[in-house]
Design an enzyme around this catalytic site. Structure first.
Site, mmCIF file in Angstrom:
data_model
loop_
_atom_site.group_PDB
_atom_site.id
_atom_site.type_symbol
_atom_site.label_atom_id
_atom_site.label_comp_id
_atom_site.label_asym_id
_atom_site.label_seq_id
_atom_site.Cartn_x
_atom_site.Cartn_y
_atom_site.Cartn_z
ATOM 1 N N LYS A 129 23.829 61.263 21.792
ATOM 2 C CA LYS A 129 22.735 60.756 20.969
ATOM 3 C C LYS A 129 23.176 60.854 19.513
ATOM 4 O O LYS A 129 24.072 61.638 19.184
ATOM 5 C CB LYS A 129 21.476 61.601 21.204
ATOM 6 C CG LYS A 129 20.195 60.938 20.784
ATOM 7 C CD LYS A 129 19.623 60.024 21.855
ATOM 8 C CE LYS A 129 18.427 59.256 21.342
ATOM 9 N NZ LYS A 129 17.721 58.523 22.408
ATOM 10 N N ASP A 169 16.830 53.592 19.180
ATOM 11 C CA ASP A 169 15.804 54.616 19.430
ATOM 12 C C ASP A 169 14.795 54.429 18.292
ATOM 13 O O ASP A 169 14.750 53.327 17.701
ATOM 14 C CB ASP A 169 16.424 56.028 19.436
ATOM 15 C CG ASP A 169 15.463 57.103 19.943
ATOM 16 O OD1 ASP A 169 15.332 57.258 21.166
ATOM 17 O OD2 ASP A 169 14.821 57.790 19.117
HETATM 18 P P1 NDP Z 1 9.959 52.741 17.635
HETATM 19 O O1 NDP Z 1 10.568 53.115 16.334
HETATM 20 O O2 NDP Z 1 10.014 51.330 18.071
HETATM 21 O O3 NDP Z 1 8.419 53.192 17.677
HETATM 22 C C1 NDP Z 1 8.034 54.514 17.503
HETATM 23 C C2 NDP Z 1 6.523 54.585 17.497
HETATM 24 O O4 NDP Z 1 6.119 55.942 17.518
HETATM 25 C C3 NDP Z 1 5.897 53.960 16.257
HETATM 26 O O5 NDP Z 1 4.645 53.447 16.559
HETATM 27 C C4 NDP Z 1 5.799 55.161 15.329
HETATM 28 O O6 NDP Z 1 4.816 55.032 14.333
HETATM 29 C C5 NDP Z 1 5.428 56.255 16.304
HETATM 30 N N1 NDP Z 1 5.893 57.544 15.767
HETATM 31 C C6 NDP Z 1 7.174 57.914 15.490
HETATM 32 N N2 NDP Z 1 7.219 59.147 14.973
HETATM 33 C C7 NDP Z 1 5.950 59.553 14.930
HETATM 34 C C8 NDP Z 1 5.342 60.751 14.498
HETATM 35 N N3 NDP Z 1 6.062 61.776 14.000
HETATM 36 N N4 NDP Z 1 3.991 60.844 14.614
HETATM 37 C C9 NDP Z 1 3.263 59.828 15.137
HETATM 38 N N5 NDP Z 1 3.785 58.663 15.546
HETATM 39 C C10 NDP Z 1 5.101 58.528 15.444
HETATM 40 O O7 NDP Z 1 10.647 53.700 18.709
HETATM 41 P P2 NDP Z 1 10.747 53.533 20.294
HETATM 42 O O8 NDP Z 1 9.526 52.871 20.809
HETATM 43 O O9 NDP Z 1 12.065 52.963 20.586
HETATM 44 O O10 NDP Z 1 10.790 55.053 20.755
HETATM 45 C C11 NDP Z 1 9.605 55.795 21.062
HETATM 46 C C12 NDP Z 1 9.973 57.001 21.907
HETATM 47 O O11 NDP Z 1 10.580 56.552 23.135
HETATM 48 C C13 NDP Z 1 10.962 57.989 21.297
HETATM 49 O O12 NDP Z 1 10.652 59.288 21.747
HETATM 50 C C14 NDP Z 1 12.295 57.552 21.903
HETATM 51 O O13 NDP Z 1 13.236 58.598 21.905
HETATM 52 C C15 NDP Z 1 11.840 57.202 23.312
HETATM 53 N N6 NDP Z 1 12.737 56.319 24.045
HETATM 54 C C16 NDP Z 1 13.081 55.101 23.558
HETATM 55 C C17 NDP Z 1 13.894 54.259 24.284
HETATM 56 C C18 NDP Z 1 14.208 52.863 23.858
HETATM 57 O O14 NDP Z 1 14.822 52.129 24.653
HETATM 58 N N7 NDP Z 1 13.824 52.436 22.667
HETATM 59 C C19 NDP Z 1 14.480 54.699 25.572
HETATM 60 C C20 NDP Z 1 13.985 55.972 26.048
HETATM 61 C C21 NDP Z 1 13.163 56.750 25.283
HETATM 62 P P3 NDP Z 1 5.267 54.781 12.795
HETATM 63 O O15 NDP Z 1 5.729 53.356 12.757
HETATM 64 O O16 NDP Z 1 4.035 55.040 12.017
HETATM 65 O O17 NDP Z 1 6.356 55.761 12.502
#
Ligand code: NDP
Length: 453
Positions: A129, A169
């Protein structure tokens, strides 16, 4: 919280001592350790070969300076990380996170989880990662591009389709992967498509990769529900976040007949009692890079926006059947879990990595709520990344339907592996135990077979 067996506790204490100030890594390690005592008792060869100690020590950790110039001509500095955790099963594979909260400990917890998740897919990929404390929010396209180019100018020497293959991510989507890939191609003078996944469709990306984590999550939850003769049809669902994973979890859950009533971002929560309008939400989030507040404003009276609210408290107002945390680590605590349980939640599947605190996860276990841990439930993203690597290696591109069928098959396979293993160890339906033991066993066996690695 359950106690660890004395010899496992000793290893855990050592992990804490050797990785000071990395609480998220300690949490991820402890969660796995709670399951592993029983395997070690059955197979002492793992303890004799110090497999657990070796697993907790990354094969390589890279920390580097990322200098770049903003639109005003000022020099800015960020820190870049890549933790190449374990390559017993294949090249290091795992995403890059760009978020101001990223530290070495964050990257290590994510890399550690990734080892077991990748093993569970049954595909030949190791765990790694990376990321940076760079905050893409509010940056121009030009700034994001210059940052990505600088990041790759250091990282490229550690990558390769047979060595280490990053993906996206939080904060890293198709745009960032495109800029990173472009810089890798320039520096190496190679069109090495398989070095990054999550690429755009015109530059070697795979259909379904964008949707894969969210779709895969819902497929996994569907399998869990089926064990109790339940389904998504007519269920009320909460999805936290509104990024890549959340969006496509919402879409697939709706396709299966669920009523997804709320989602969120780090600023607030949007609640549509009649169900979210997916296409409007997708357009605002993906095409305009907007916020859920913008969605609520455009949706009008069908929608309520609550700045700074906690999404899970909606369970106190309306009965929620299924919760899909898809934002970030430790976003659902013991109190939230209690609220969901008291109000009748039947299933929780983690789209994010480690979104439930240990207290929340134990509460779901005790209440016999179906609970799909992230390393199993969100593995569809990395699995489809491995499918992208397959297409790149054979210079082929598959149809949407074919790729989605492969994803659905993989998720069914992960569910079977977790369910069978939990049954074998006397706790049928404990997906945390099943995922940890199944993933661990595959990696441990590969490490033993290769001698001292
Ligand atoms: P994105 O950046 O596309 O979206 C993240 C979302 O979570 C946004 O809505 C963001 O809001 C919110 N968020 C992030 N940090 C915080 C926080 N501290 N408090 C509240 N809301 C928060 O990321 P992904 O959708 O790609 O990833 C989301 C999760 O899924 C992560 O844990 C990632 O590790 C996991 N994941 C992702 C994969 C992928 O293929 N993308 C695969 C497997 C797991 P804001 O815009 O306001 O920050």
């Amino acid at each position: 919280m359950p106690e660890l067996e004395p010899r496992i506790q000793k290893i855990y204490d050592q992990v804490v001592r050797r990785n000071i100030s990395e609480p998220e890594f300690h949490q991820a390690a402890r969660e796995v350790f709670e399951s592993i005592g029983r395997v070690i008792a059955k197979k002492p060869e793992y303890a004799e070969a110090s497999i657990l100690e070796r697993l907790c020590e990354p094969e390589r950790q890279i920390i580097f300076r990322v200098p770049w110039v903003d639109d005003k001509g000022r020099v800015r500095i960020n820190r870049g990380f890549r933790v190449e955790f374990n390559s017993a099963l294949g090249p290091y594979k795992g995403g890059l996170r760009f978020h101001p909260t990223v530290t070495l400990g964050t990257v290590k917890f994510l890399g550690f989880e990734q080892i077991f998740k990748n093993a569970l897919t049954g595909m030949p990929i190791g765990g790694g990662k990376g990321g940076s404390d760079f905050d893409p929010k509010g940056k121009s396209d030009g700034e994001v591009m210059r940052f990505c180019q600088s990041f790759m100018t250091e990282l490229y020497r550690h990558l390769g389709e047979y060595t280490d293959v990053p993906a996206g991510d939080i904060g890293v989507g198709g745009r960032e992967i495109g800029y990173l890939f472009g810089q890798y191609k320039r520096i190496t003078n190679r069109y090495e498509s398989g070095v990054l996944t999550g690429k755009g469709l015109g530059i070697g990306g795979s259909l379904v990769r964008t949707e894969a984590t969210g779709y895969g999550l819902v497929y996994f939850a569907q399998e869990m529900l089926a064990t109790r003769r339940e389904s998504f049809a007519d269920k009320k669902v909460l999805v936290s976040g509104s990024g890549n994973v959340a969006l496509y979890a919402i879409k697939k859950a709706q396709e299966l007949g669920a009523d997804v009533v709320a989602c969120s971002d780090s600023s607030g929560v949007v609640y549509d009692a009649g169900g979210l309008d997916f296409e409007l939400l997708r357009h605002i989030k993906e095409d305009e890079r907007g916020r859920v507040a913008d969605y609520a404003a455009r949706r009008g009276s069908a929608s309520v926006y609550r700045a700074g609210d906690n999404l899970w408290t909606i369970a106190a107002e309306t009965k929620i059947d299924i919760a899909l945390p898809c934002a970030t680590q430790n976003e659902l605590n013991g109190h939230d879990a209690k609220l969901l349980i008291e109000n009748g939640v039947i299933a929780v599947a983690e789209g994010a990595n480690m979104p439930s605190t240990p207290e929340a996860a134990h509460a779901f276990d005790e209440a016999k709520v179906l609970f799909g841990p992230g390393k199993a439930a969100n593995a569809g993203g990395v699995a489809t990344s491995a499918l992208e690597m397959q297409q790149n290696a054979s210079r082929d591109s598959w149809s949407f339907d074919y790729t989605e069928d492969r994803l659905a098959d993989i998720m069914r396979g992960i569910h079977v592996r977790c369910a069978d293993t939990s049954e074998q160890y006397g706790e049928p339906g404990n997906y945390v135990l099943g995922a940890n033991i199944s993933g661990f066993t595959q990696v441990a066996n590969a490490m033993l077979a290769m001698g001292l690695i």
